[in-house]
Design an enzyme around this catalytic site. Sequence first.
Site, mmCIF file in Angstrom:
data_model
loop_
_atom_site.group_PDB
_atom_site.id
_atom_site.type_symbol
_atom_site.label_atom_id
_atom_site.label_comp_id
_atom_site.label_asym_id
_atom_site.label_seq_id
_atom_site.Cartn_x
_atom_site.Cartn_y
_atom_site.Cartn_z
ATOM 1 N N SER A 129 49.468 36.688 38.609
ATOM 2 C CA SER A 129 50.684 37.388 39.056
ATOM 3 C C SER A 129 51.634 37.696 37.904
ATOM 4 C CB SER A 129 51.457 36.574 40.090
ATOM 5 O OG SER A 129 50.603 35.990 40.982
ATOM 6 N N GLY A 130 51.579 36.902 36.839
ATOM 7 C CA GLY A 130 52.427 37.172 35.673
ATOM 8 C C GLY A 130 52.068 38.509 35.046
ATOM 9 N N HIS A 131 50.766 38.755 34.897
ATOM 10 C CA HIS A 131 50.334 40.052 34.345
ATOM 11 C C HIS A 131 50.699 41.190 35.305
ATOM 12 C CE1 HIS A 131 47.230 37.292 32.450
ATOM 13 N NE2 HIS A 131 47.724 37.900 31.399
ATOM 14 N N MET B 246 44.460 39.699 27.718
ATOM 15 C CA MET B 246 43.106 39.213 27.431
ATOM 16 C C MET B 246 42.343 39.036 28.748
ATOM 17 S SD MET B 246 43.349 36.888 24.053
ATOM 18 C CE MET B 246 43.912 35.393 24.820
ATOM 19 N N GLN C 237 42.125 36.014 16.903
ATOM 20 C CA GLN C 237 43.273 35.133 17.115
ATOM 21 C C GLN C 237 42.875 33.739 17.593
ATOM 22 O OE1 GLN C 237 44.870 37.931 20.222
ATOM 23 N NE2 GLN C 237 45.578 36.054 21.200
HETATM 24 O O1 PAF Z 1 49.147 37.386 24.973
HETATM 25 C C1 PAF Z 1 47.977 37.789 24.965
HETATM 26 O O2 PAF Z 1 47.307 37.862 26.001
HETATM 27 C C2 PAF Z 1 47.350 38.186 23.634
HETATM 28 O O3 PAF Z 1 47.815 37.389 22.589
HETATM 29 C C3 PAF Z 1 47.524 39.682 23.306
HETATM 30 C C4 PAF Z 1 48.992 40.053 23.142
HETATM 31 C C5 PAF Z 1 46.894 40.523 24.408
HETATM 32 C C6 PAF Z 1 46.815 40.014 21.982
HETATM 33 O O4 PAF Z 1 45.457 39.733 22.039
#
Ligand code: PAF
EC number: 6.3.2.1
Length: 286
Positions: free
Chosen positions: A35-37, A30, A61
């Site tokens: 750093s985790g991403h 999102m 969500q």
């Molecule tokens: O973990 C997230 O950042 C979100 O829930 C995802 C998996 C990108 C779905 O919108």
Amino acid sequence: MNTVKTVRELRAAVARARSEGKRIGFVPTMGNLHSGHVALITKATQRVDFVVASIFVNPLQFGAGEDLDKYPRTLAADQEKLLQAGCHLLFAPTVEEMYPDGMAGQTRVSVPQLSEGLCGASRPGHFEGVATVVSKLFNMIQPDLAIFGQKDFQQLAVIRALVHDLNMPIQIIGEPTVRAADGLALSSRNGFLSEEQRAIAPEVYRTLTHIAAAIKQGERDYPTLINEQIKQLEAAGLRADYLEIRHALTLRPATAEDRDLVILVAAFLGTTRLIDNLHLNLDAPA
Ligand code: PAF
């Protein structure tokens, strides 16, 4: 790295890579990358030839009164991080591109049981929103593998189940949580914490490690252990949403006989909700 905003451009770019014989990896996010991403992208570059990331703050969500509007949008900085990490393609659609007919009549994907309780209890509809958007993204990209952080332990379980139940030929990989030096799990929401709250936040991970140590030493009175630790969290200035010990595969409440456990927590610091977990397999070699 190329950034595309439409499904048509996305499919064309992925088809090109596939026609060159490349294996496709996918990291959904999102945005507001940390750093985790970056660790997820790095992992993907080690496993496949063509790495696709998505940035989409998915309204489906978020519940009413949650932080959809204030969720940080930092596209330019994110693009730079993705480029540095070796990502090949970024999909950054608008809400209209993802939900061209609106969200009210959108087909939903729901994963029963695993979506219930824990975050599913506090955030009704959250996992249906996640499962729906992830299914859409999987269908658009059709990756060979997709990588998710283990910080969202319940989300990862839901996604593993949907891929299994809907026969999607996608390998799901969970990557360990990246933490600050004081133990706080990295999260885009940490940016909402004041300096004072940031100093308290590592208490969340301390709680998990304390419970894990007690279980390793033989403690099996889980209700008492949990109640004591909820009091500790509250004494430190946090408000526990939940603190639970569950079976790591099924996510049902753990019994004293279970060996593969996960301790999961969600706690509020002011209006910021932090989640974290610790996987504890008592049969794993020390
Ligand atoms: O973990 C997230 O950042 C979100 O829930 C995802 C998996 C990108 C779905 O919108």
